[in-house]
Motif scaffolding. Structure first.
Motif, mmCIF file in Angstrom:
data_model
loop_
_atom_site.group_PDB
_atom_site.id
_atom_site.type_symbol
_atom_site.label_atom_id
_atom_site.label_comp_id
_atom_site.label_asym_id
_atom_site.label_seq_id
_atom_site.Cartn_x
_atom_site.Cartn_y
_atom_site.Cartn_z
ATOM 1 N N GLY A 178 2.551 -2.405 7.626
ATOM 2 C CA GLY A 178 1.275 -1.738 7.909
ATOM 3 C C GLY A 178 1.416 -0.230 7.963
ATOM 4 O O GLY A 178 0.614 0.510 7.377
ATOM 5 N N LEU A 179 2.445 0.249 8.650
ATOM 6 C CA LEU A 179 2.675 1.696 8.716
ATOM 7 C C LEU A 179 2.996 2.269 7.339
ATOM 8 O O LEU A 179 2.518 3.343 6.975
ATOM 9 C CB LEU A 179 3.807 1.998 9.688
ATOM 10 N N LEU A 191 -0.197 2.547 5.336
ATOM 11 C CA LEU A 191 -1.050 3.645 5.794
ATOM 12 C C LEU A 191 -0.550 5.008 5.332
ATOM 13 O O LEU A 191 -1.335 5.915 5.067
ATOM 14 C CB LEU A 191 -1.140 3.638 7.326
ATOM 15 N N LEU A 192 0.752 5.161 5.226
ATOM 16 C CA LEU A 192 1.325 6.457 4.897
ATOM 17 C C LEU A 192 1.692 6.636 3.421
ATOM 18 O O LEU A 192 2.044 7.731 3.000
ATOM 19 C CB LEU A 192 2.572 6.694 5.746
#
Length: 72
Positions: A18-19, A22-23
């Motif tokens: 997920g991180l 997002l990035l």
């Protein structure tokens, strides 16, 4: 200017993914792992984004050990 190279460290694979998602359009995610020990040598990131999870006191004990050799 080169993109920032980020290594994602988290015990939970869903949190890592997920991180990273997002990035992904802002930085270069060079790797995802549950342990930074070997990954730091392999990926040589500019930044380590480390999710300490639900027990940050216990998890934060591993951070200095894993990062101690980065200056070499």
């Amino acid at each position: 200017m080169d993109e920032v190279r980020v290594l994602m460290v988290a015990d939970d694979p869903l949190a890592r993914a997920g991180l990273a998602a997002l990035l992904a359009d802002r930085v270069q995610v060079v790797g995802q792992t549950d342990s930074a020990d070997l990954a730091l040598d392999v990926y040589r990131p500019d930044v380590v984004l480390w999710d300490l999870g639900w027990d940050p006191d216990a998890a934060s004990d591993a951070v200095p050990d894993a990062l101690s050799d980065l200056g070499d």
